[in-house]
Design an enzyme around this catalytic site. Structure first.
Site, PDB file in Angstrom:
ATOM      1  N   GLY A  43      52.989  49.244  50.443  1.00 44.75           N
ATOM      2  CA  GLY A  43      52.057  49.147  49.316  1.00 44.75           C
ATOM      3  C   GLY A  43      51.339  50.447  49.051  1.00 44.75           C
ATOM      4  O   GLY A  43      50.854  51.104  49.971  1.00 44.75           O
ATOM      5  N   ASN A  62      56.982  51.043  48.181  1.00 42.43           N
ATOM      6  CA  ASN A  62      56.174  50.532  47.073  1.00 42.43           C
ATOM      7  C   ASN A  62      57.074  50.110  45.916  1.00 42.43           C
ATOM      8  O   ASN A  62      58.119  50.709  45.665  1.00 42.43           O
ATOM      9  CB  ASN A  62      55.183  51.607  46.600  1.00 42.43           C
ATOM     10  N   LYS A  63      56.609  49.101  45.210  1.00 44.82           N
ATOM     11  CA  LYS A  63      57.356  48.559  44.063  1.00 44.82           C
ATOM     12  C   LYS A  63      57.652  49.638  43.016  1.00 44.82           C
ATOM     13  O   LYS A  63      58.703  49.647  42.400  1.00 44.82           O
ATOM     14  CB  LYS A  63      56.472  47.460  43.460  1.00 44.82           C
ATOM     15  N   GLN A  91      37.132  49.952  46.830  1.00 46.04           N
ATOM     16  CA  GLN A  91      36.468  50.856  47.776  1.00 46.04           C
ATOM     17  C   GLN A  91      36.669  50.388  49.221  1.00 46.04           C
ATOM     18  O   GLN A  91      36.863  51.216  50.125  1.00 46.04           O
ATOM     19  CB  GLN A  91      34.984  51.043  47.455  1.00 46.04           C
ATOM     20  N   ASP A 147      43.036  44.073  50.262  1.00 46.56           N
ATOM     21  CA  ASP A 147      42.903  42.690  49.807  1.00 46.56           C
ATOM     22  C   ASP A 147      43.710  41.709  50.664  1.00 46.56           C
ATOM     23  O   ASP A 147      43.536  40.498  50.558  1.00 46.56           O
ATOM     24  CB  ASP A 147      43.394  42.562  48.349  1.00 46.56           C
ATOM     25  N   GLU A 157      34.487  43.496  32.501  1.00 46.60           N
ATOM     26  CA  GLU A 157      34.871  44.849  32.065  1.00 46.60           C
ATOM     27  C   GLU A 157      35.922  44.786  30.957  1.00 46.60           C
ATOM     28  O   GLU A 157      35.900  45.582  30.020  1.00 46.60           O
ATOM     29  CB  GLU A 157      35.376  45.661  33.258  1.00 46.60           C
TER      30      GLU A 157
HETATM   31  P1  NAD Z   1      36.358  37.282  40.921  1.00 50.65           P
HETATM   32  O1  NAD Z   1      36.813  36.266  41.908  1.00 50.65           O
HETATM   33  O2  NAD Z   1      35.338  38.236  41.346  1.00 50.65           O
HETATM   34  O3  NAD Z   1      35.817  36.546  39.596  1.00 50.65           O
HETATM   35  C1  NAD Z   1      36.513  35.458  39.027  1.00 50.65           C
HETATM   36  C2  NAD Z   1      35.539  34.594  38.243  1.00 50.65           C
HETATM   37  O4  NAD Z   1      36.278  33.535  37.658  1.00 50.65           O
HETATM   38  C3  NAD Z   1      34.474  33.962  39.125  1.00 50.65           C
HETATM   39  O5  NAD Z   1      33.196  34.274  38.635  1.00 50.65           O
HETATM   40  C4  NAD Z   1      34.793  32.470  39.039  1.00 50.65           C
HETATM   41  O6  NAD Z   1      33.628  31.663  39.072  1.00 50.65           O
HETATM   42  C5  NAD Z   1      35.506  32.355  37.701  1.00 50.65           C
HETATM   43  N1  NAD Z   1      36.355  31.179  37.624  1.00 50.65           N
HETATM   44  C6  NAD Z   1      37.134  30.655  38.603  1.00 50.65           C
HETATM   45  N2  NAD Z   1      37.726  29.527  38.181  1.00 50.65           N
HETATM   46  C7  NAD Z   1      37.331  29.327  36.896  1.00 50.65           C
HETATM   47  C8  NAD Z   1      37.627  28.345  35.918  1.00 50.65           C
HETATM   48  N3  NAD Z   1      38.436  27.303  36.181  1.00 50.65           N
HETATM   49  N4  NAD Z   1      37.058  28.470  34.699  1.00 50.65           N
HETATM   50  C9  NAD Z   1      36.242  29.503  34.405  1.00 50.65           C
HETATM   51  N5  NAD Z   1      35.934  30.453  35.304  1.00 50.65           N
HETATM   52  C10 NAD Z   1      36.472  30.385  36.537  1.00 50.65           C
HETATM   53  O7  NAD Z   1      37.707  38.006  40.400  1.00 50.65           O
HETATM   54  P2  NAD Z   1      37.880  39.451  39.743  1.00 50.65           P
HETATM   55  O8  NAD Z   1      36.853  39.716  38.724  1.00 50.65           O
HETATM   56  O9  NAD Z   1      39.309  39.549  39.363  1.00 50.65           O
HETATM   57  O10 NAD Z   1      37.621  40.440  40.944  1.00 50.65           O
HETATM   58  C11 NAD Z   1      38.437  40.370  42.127  1.00 50.65           C
HETATM   59  C12 NAD Z   1      37.888  41.371  43.141  1.00 50.65           C
HETATM   60  O11 NAD Z   1      38.113  42.693  42.669  1.00 50.65           O
HETATM   61  C13 NAD Z   1      36.402  41.209  43.363  1.00 50.65           C
HETATM   62  O12 NAD Z   1      36.121  41.387  44.718  1.00 50.65           O
HETATM   63  C14 NAD Z   1      35.818  42.308  42.532  1.00 50.65           C
HETATM   64  O13 NAD Z   1      34.581  42.762  43.053  1.00 50.65           O
HETATM   65  C15 NAD Z   1      36.888  43.382  42.587  1.00 50.65           C
HETATM   66  N6  NAD Z   1      36.855  44.238  41.366  1.00 50.65           N
HETATM   67  C16 NAD Z   1      36.060  45.338  41.354  1.00 50.65           C
HETATM   68  C17 NAD Z   1      35.948  46.116  40.204  1.00 50.65           C
HETATM   69  C18 NAD Z   1      35.006  47.298  40.179  1.00 50.65           C
HETATM   70  O14 NAD Z   1      34.551  47.703  41.240  1.00 50.65           O
HETATM   71  N7  NAD Z   1      34.661  47.838  39.011  1.00 50.65           N
HETATM   72  C19 NAD Z   1      36.670  45.776  39.054  1.00 50.65           C
HETATM   73  C20 NAD Z   1      37.485  44.649  39.095  1.00 50.65           C
HETATM   74  C21 NAD Z   1      37.562  43.873  40.256  1.00 50.65           C
END
Ligand code: NAD
Length: 395
Positions: A8, A31-32, A307, A290, A162
């Protein structure tokens, strides 16, 4: 010489590879793709901010030693008992393995989600979202189907928020380009939890909510998506919404290869690792990012962030070097540098080293973090290479 294989080239695998290069240790990275893309920034090209070429680096531009081998291909199976992995090309043996295979989407068993929703996970899927939205707007005049101008984003974690921030800035541009009525555009972010961005303080969350609303995003919180049909979402409230674009950002779990390999896992399928980031089952297997369940100082597993993955990659490579030099292993400590979320290209919210930032300062900090990351991959050469490609779409 020990045979080291890294699986990966996400944030974790890249950090491990760069660190092993610094130690002069040879390795094979599988890696893919033959490039590394910036997962946490995919909302930017998906929402049309910049050209896609700015969001990846070729692996050979980062890993330049002759002894660093890159093998392009999918990993099919881990066989830790045999010290082997199976890839598209066949079997690969190792003495030490670094598993950095990232995550898979978590659909929580919601019927139709996997089949009908778009995902934001890779350059390809970001391009799919971009093209899908553009096609819907471009074809609106053929049938005046208003669901073509409605975009639903399920999940208001960092990815969903975002992406909405970015789309909110792009949609009016698209409307102008294709002459569709601006007033009919609807961008809806649906979140099951009572609030968006639960990891942020109340102050930051409120700032994010207000910025999204000002940009025209409709936030539906405390409302779970229960079913997805073709071009339609069903909510727990009984409401049904038609939309030609449905995007799922509802969460992630570990790459399924981890559990399939028989490694001990947590409920999200992440491999249990010890304080040195070794699998609790096989000490010659490091699992990072992850795919790893590492217990942080608060007694809970670290969330799956870029991070954390990069820090783990760095650390696993250092511990591998220690093993090969007969030195004691060092326990991993996560240093939280903070979280920054962009809401469009000039506004952000976040906290860095305990200090909150809202608006342009947060946005600038996010830009600085991109440069810092490029620097970690290849110093000034890499910064110049990628920042030189910085251009707005269509410019
Ligand atoms: P997440 O798990 O953080 O958020 C998913 C959201 O979807 C949750 O708030 C949840 O309550 C909601 N959800 C779940 N089931 C649902 C449903 N049936 N209906 C409606 N809402 C529902 O996922 P993510 O945003 O993809 O992030 C994944 C990880 O990657 C996290 O740890 C995040 O901190 C990280 N990340 C970081 C950054 C950054 O640092 N800028 C950017 C993107 C992701």
């Amino acid at each position: 010489m020990a045979n080291i294989v890294i699986l990966g080239a996400g944030y974790g695998g890249m950090a491990a590879a760069v660190e092993l290069e610094k130690s002069g240790l040879p390795f094979t990275l599988v890696n893919k793709h033959d490039y590394h893309y910036f997962t946490t920034l995919l909302h930017e090209p998906a929402g049309g901010r910049n050209e896609f070429e700015q969001y990846y680096v070729n692996l050979h531009d980062v890993l330049r030693r002759e002894s660093s081998l890159v093998q392009k291909g999918m990993v099919k199976e881990l066989r830790p008992k045999e010290n082997k992995v199976v890839t598209e090309q066949g079997e690969l043996s190792y003495d030490y393995l670094v598993v950095a295979l990232g995550n898979a989407p978590e659909f929580f068993g919601i019927p139709g989600m996997k089949e009908h929703a778009l995902l934001l996970r890779s350059l390809e899927t970001a391009q799919q979202i971009h093209d899908h939205v553009e096609r819907a707007f471009a074809s609106y005049h053929q049938d005046q189907d208003e669901s073509k101008l409605r975009i639903l984003v399920g999940g208001a974690g960092l990815t969903g928020v975002e992406l909405c921030g970015e789309l909110a800035e792009w949609l009016p541009e698209l409307a102008g380009q294709y002459g569709v009525p601006f007033s009919k555009i609807e961008l809806i972010n649906i979140e099951a939890a009572p609030t968006i961005l639960p990891m942020l303080s109340d102050e930051l969350r409120e700032a994010a909510e207000s910025a999204l609303r000002k940009k025209g995003v409709k936030l539906l919180t405390g409302v779970a998506i229960t079913k997805v049909n073709r071009d339609q979402v069903e909510l727990k409230t009984g409401e049904v919404i038609d939309a030609k674009t449905i995007i799922w950002t509802g969460g992630v779990r570990a790459n399924p290869l981890i559990a399939e390999a028989g490694l001990q896992t947590d409920p999200r399928g992440r491999a249990m690792v010890n304080e040195y980031l070794q699998s609790v089952d096989f000490s010659n297997v490091f699992v990072i990012g992850d795919s790893a369940s590492f217990t942080g100082e608060d007694g809970r597993p670290l969330p799956p962030t870029g991070q954390a993955a990069a820090q783990m990659g760095d650390h696993a490579a250092q511990n591998l070097t220690h093993i090969l030099q007969g030195r004691p292993l060092e326990p991993f400590r996560f240093v939280n540098m903070g979280t920054l979320a962009s809401i469009g290209h000039e506004f952000g919210v976040g906290s860095v080293k305990g200090l909150n930032a809202v608006g342009v300062p947060a946005s600038l900090m996010k830009e600085a973090s991109k440069v810092k990351y490029l620097w970690s991959l290849g110093g000034l050469r890499m910064v110049s290479l990628k920042r030189g490609q910085l251009k707005r779409k269509g410019s």
